[in-house]
Scaffold this motif. Structure first.
Motif, PDB file in Angstrom:
ATOM      1  N   PRO A  79       1.018  -1.306   0.186  1.00  0.00           N
ATOM      2  CA  PRO A  79      -0.030   0.039  -0.083  1.00  0.00           C
ATOM      3  C   PRO A  79       0.900   1.361  -0.042  1.00  0.00           C
ATOM      4  CG  PRO A  79       0.001  -1.299   1.929  1.00  0.00           C
ATOM      5  CD  PRO A  79       0.455  -1.920   1.377  1.00  0.00           C
ATOM      6  N   SER A  80       2.037   1.141   0.253  1.00  0.00           N
ATOM      7  CA  SER A  80       2.942   2.085   0.160  1.00  0.00           C
ATOM      8  C   SER A  80       3.631   2.439  -1.288  1.00  0.00           C
ATOM      9  CB  SER A  80       4.141   2.198   1.387  1.00  0.00           C
ATOM     10  OG  SER A  80       4.859   1.076   1.323  1.00  0.00           O
ATOM     11  N   ALA A  81       3.436   1.637  -2.141  1.00  0.00           N
ATOM     12  CA  ALA A  81       4.186   1.838  -3.333  1.00  0.00           C
ATOM     13  C   ALA A  81       3.453   3.222  -3.945  1.00  0.00           C
ATOM     14  CB  ALA A  81       3.682   0.765  -4.264  1.00  0.00           C
ATOM     15  N   ILE A  87       4.071  17.705  -5.391  1.00  0.00           N
ATOM     16  CA  ILE A  87       3.417  16.464  -5.147  1.00  0.00           C
ATOM     17  C   ILE A  87       3.799  15.832  -3.847  1.00  0.00           C
ATOM     18  CG2 ILE A  87       3.139  14.199  -6.139  1.00  0.00           C
ATOM     19  CD1 ILE A  87       3.314  15.505  -8.773  1.00  0.00           C
ATOM     20  N   LYS A  88       5.260  15.824  -3.529  1.00  0.00           N
ATOM     21  CA  LYS A  88       5.771  15.214  -2.412  1.00  0.00           C
ATOM     22  C   LYS A  88       5.090  16.031  -1.018  1.00  0.00           C
ATOM     23  CE  LYS A  88      10.129  13.504  -4.162  1.00  0.00           C
ATOM     24  NZ  LYS A  88      11.559  13.861  -4.312  1.00  0.00           N
ATOM     25  N   GLU A  89       5.068  17.274  -1.196  1.00  0.00           N
ATOM     26  CA  GLU A  89       4.393  18.035  -0.225  1.00  0.00           C
ATOM     27  C   GLU A  89       3.058  17.328   0.076  1.00  0.00           C
ATOM     28  OE1 GLU A  89       6.494  22.383  -0.703  1.00  0.00           O
ATOM     29  OE2 GLU A  89       4.451  22.080  -0.987  1.00  0.00           O
ATOM     30  N   LEU A  90       2.291  17.630  -0.841  1.00  0.00           N
ATOM     31  CA  LEU A  90       0.910  16.891  -1.079  1.00  0.00           C
ATOM     32  C   LEU A  90       0.582  15.423  -0.251  1.00  0.00           C
ATOM     33  CD1 LEU A  90      -0.401  18.356  -4.193  1.00  0.00           C
ATOM     34  CD2 LEU A  90      -1.187  18.990  -2.097  1.00  0.00           C
ATOM     35  N   ALA A  91       1.575  14.685  -0.499  1.00  0.00           N
ATOM     36  CA  ALA A  91       1.744  13.306  -0.457  1.00  0.00           C
ATOM     37  C   ALA A  91       2.146  13.008   0.974  1.00  0.00           C
ATOM     38  CB  ALA A  91       2.328  12.476  -1.407  1.00  0.00           C
ATOM     39  N   VAL A  92       2.616  13.853   1.776  1.00  0.00           N
ATOM     40  CA  VAL A  92       3.343  13.755   3.146  1.00  0.00           C
ATOM     41  C   VAL A  92       2.225  13.056   4.153  1.00  0.00           C
ATOM     42  CG1 VAL A  92       3.906  14.836   5.347  1.00  0.00           C
ATOM     43  CG2 VAL A  92       4.907  15.556   3.146  1.00  0.00           C
ATOM     44  N   GLY A  93       0.867  13.449   3.982  1.00  0.00           N
ATOM     45  CA  GLY A  93       0.119  12.890   4.775  1.00  0.00           C
ATOM     46  C   GLY A  93      -0.433  11.347   4.409  1.00  0.00           C
ATOM     47  N   TRP A  94      -0.217  10.939   3.054  1.00  0.00           N
ATOM     48  CA  TRP A  94      -0.546   9.792   2.729  1.00  0.00           C
ATOM     49  C   TRP A  94       0.389   8.487   3.186  1.00  0.00           C
ATOM     50  CZ3 TRP A  94      -0.822  11.227  -3.158  1.00  0.00           C
ATOM     51  CH2 TRP A  94      -1.862  12.247  -3.526  1.00  0.00           C
ATOM     52  N   ARG A  95       1.335   8.919   3.974  1.00  0.00           N
ATOM     53  CA  ARG A  95       2.319   7.868   4.242  1.00  0.00           C
ATOM     54  C   ARG A  95       1.710   6.744   4.633  1.00  0.00           C
ATOM     55  NH1 ARG A  95       7.611  10.545   5.894  1.00  0.00           N
ATOM     56  NH2 ARG A  95       6.792  11.524   4.077  1.00  0.00           N
ATOM     57  N   GLY A  96       2.213   5.560   3.838  1.00  0.00           N
ATOM     58  CA  GLY A  96       1.800   4.236   4.093  1.00  0.00           C
ATOM     59  C   GLY A  96       0.819   3.786   3.245  1.00  0.00           C
ATOM     60  N   TRP A  97       0.001   4.818   2.585  1.00  0.00           N
ATOM     61  CA  TRP A  97      -0.975   4.394   1.632  1.00  0.00           C
ATOM     62  C   TRP A  97      -1.131   5.143   0.321  1.00  0.00           C
ATOM     63  CZ3 TRP A  97      -4.504   0.892   2.962  1.00  0.00           C
ATOM     64  CH2 TRP A  97      -4.543   0.333   4.406  1.00  0.00           C
ATOM     65  N   ALA A 116      -0.134   4.178  -2.258  1.00  0.00           N
ATOM     66  CA  ALA A 116      -0.868   3.357  -3.408  1.00  0.00           C
ATOM     67  C   ALA A 116      -2.435   3.441  -3.615  1.00  0.00           C
ATOM     68  CB  ALA A 116      -0.582   1.986  -3.447  1.00  0.00           C
ATOM     69  N   TYR A 117      -2.982   3.463  -2.434  1.00  0.00           N
ATOM     70  CA  TYR A 117      -4.393   3.854  -2.389  1.00  0.00           C
ATOM     71  C   TYR A 117      -4.692   5.000  -2.919  1.00  0.00           C
ATOM     72  CZ  TYR A 117      -6.861  -0.424  -1.409  1.00  0.00           C
ATOM     73  OH  TYR A 117      -7.439  -1.834  -1.603  1.00  0.00           O
ATOM     74  N   ALA A 118      -4.026   6.041  -2.114  1.00  0.00           N
ATOM     75  CA  ALA A 118      -4.258   7.590  -2.642  1.00  0.00           C
ATOM     76  C   ALA A 118      -4.272   7.550  -4.275  1.00  0.00           C
ATOM     77  CB  ALA A 118      -3.290   8.431  -1.936  1.00  0.00           C
ATOM     78  N   THR A 119      -3.105   6.937  -4.788  1.00  0.00           N
ATOM     79  CA  THR A 119      -3.125   6.897  -6.412  1.00  0.00           C
ATOM     80  C   THR A 119      -4.190   6.400  -7.239  1.00  0.00           C
ATOM     81  OG1 THR A 119      -0.585   7.148  -5.899  1.00  0.00           O
ATOM     82  CG2 THR A 119      -1.314   6.610  -8.079  1.00  0.00           C
ATOM     83  N   PHE A 120      -4.658   5.398  -6.503  1.00  0.00           N
ATOM     84  CA  PHE A 120      -5.475   4.537  -7.300  1.00  0.00           C
ATOM     85  C   PHE A 120      -6.830   5.188  -7.187  1.00  0.00           C
ATOM     86  CE2 PHE A 120      -8.579   0.941  -7.829  1.00  0.00           C
ATOM     87  CZ  PHE A 120      -7.778   0.288  -8.807  1.00  0.00           C
TER      88      PHE A 120
END
Length: 296
Positions: A244-246, A273-283, A285-289
């Motif tokens: 899920p962290s891919a 994008i890296k900033e926006l994705a900070v809160g997705w850590r561990g997830w 892949a799901y955020a992207t999907f």
DNA sequence: GGCCAGGACTATG
DNA sequence: CATAGTCATGGC
């Protein structure tokens, strides 16, 4: 006579939302959707069990469509495939919790509640789909995949429904580059596909080996293969190896989805994008999907 | 008709 | 390490 098999599903599951995802291309031939019913076949030893996947509250149903009885082994493999396909073994509640607090994900996730990261359990299929999809639009990618599957795979029919089995590595390993380039893929992609097929056919690459270490070692191994860069590696880590962290952070579709949700004038930079994705850590892949579904 | 697409490789500074 | 050129076809 074959019985209906019932697979319990998590609370965070909505069959119709996943079916909508599966319906996105008319050029899909590895499964069929007819009148809202999902049909599929998979290779299982020398057999190819053909089945329908349906749903009732709290369960997925596997409905065998073969006359001859399934062996216990076949039944196990079909159930394992279906669980993996729908990613039933992942608990999504932490993802929904973080997504509810994320301005970029909040609306998307509430609209698509119950969507799973639909997988590509077969490693060769996942790698090929990643390679085929490099640097072309998704509609054309589906066209190429269909040509590839229907040129080198095998068709299975039950009644008036048919599905194709994805080509086996051994079927592709012996081809000439021209055989695949004739489908209007680039010569390089044809080389990559044959190279990956050889690695798997020769036992030098396999799903089990990739899962021995952690995500980083698997990514390193994948990127060491010719034709597989960071995007394809993470795509496979996400859709096949189920991390899920891919995070295929270079993905143009992801960039355009972010641009659309945030109503940006231009695509976001890598740093943004890296900033926006900070809160997705561990997830990631799901955020992207989920974000992909904004566009496709 | 032109831009771009669910990138990766290679050559060059 | 960073950048530019190349692949090559089709969707929109």
């Amino acid at each position: 006579m074959n019985r209906t098999i019932r697979i319990p599903v998590p609370a965070e599951f909505d069959f119709s939302v996943n079916l909508d995802y599966l319906s996105r291309s008319p050029d899909e031939s590895l499964y069929r959707i007819r009148d809202g019913r999902l049909f599929k076949t998979i290779p299982c030893g020398s057999r190819s069990p053909f089945f329908e996947v349906a749903a009732e509250p709290g369960s997925l149903l596997v409905l065998p469509l073969d006359d001859e009885p399934w062996s216990p082994e076949t039944e196990r493999e079909v159930v394992a495939y279906t669980r993996d396909w729908f990613d039933l073994d992942n608990d999504l509640s932490p993802f929904y919790e973080l997504a509810g607090r994320d301005p970029l994900l909040r609306d998307v996730v509430s609209r698509l509640y119950g969507l799973r990261n639909m997988g590509i359990p077969d490693l060769f299929e996942a790698l090929c789909w990643g390679i085929i999809g490099q640097q072309i639009n998704l509609a054309f990618a589906y066209t190429l995949k269909r040509r590839f599957v229907e040129a080198f795979g095998r068709q299975v029919r039950r009644g008036d429904v048919d599905c194709w089995l994805f080509p086996e590595p051994r079927d592709i390993a012996g081809l000439d580059v021209g055989d695949i380039a004739a489908l209007k893929m680039t010569t390089k992609k044809a080389e990559y596909l044959i190279g990956v097929a050889r690695l798997i056919a020769d036992g030098e690459l396999g799903r089990a080996v990739l899962l021995e270490g952690d995500i980083r070692s698997a990514e390193k191994r994948l990127v060491s293969i010719r034709g597989i860069g960071p995007w394809t590696a993470n795509y496979v880590l996400m859709r096949c190896l189920r991390y899920p962290s891919a995070f295929p952070i270079d993905d143009v579709g992801l960039h355009n989805a972010i641009k659309a949700v945030l109503r940006m004038e231009q695509k976001p930079t890598a740093a943004r994008i890296k900033e926006l994705a900070v809160g997705w850590r561990g997830w990631e892949a799901y955020a992207t999907f989920y974000l992909w579904r904004v566009l496709y």
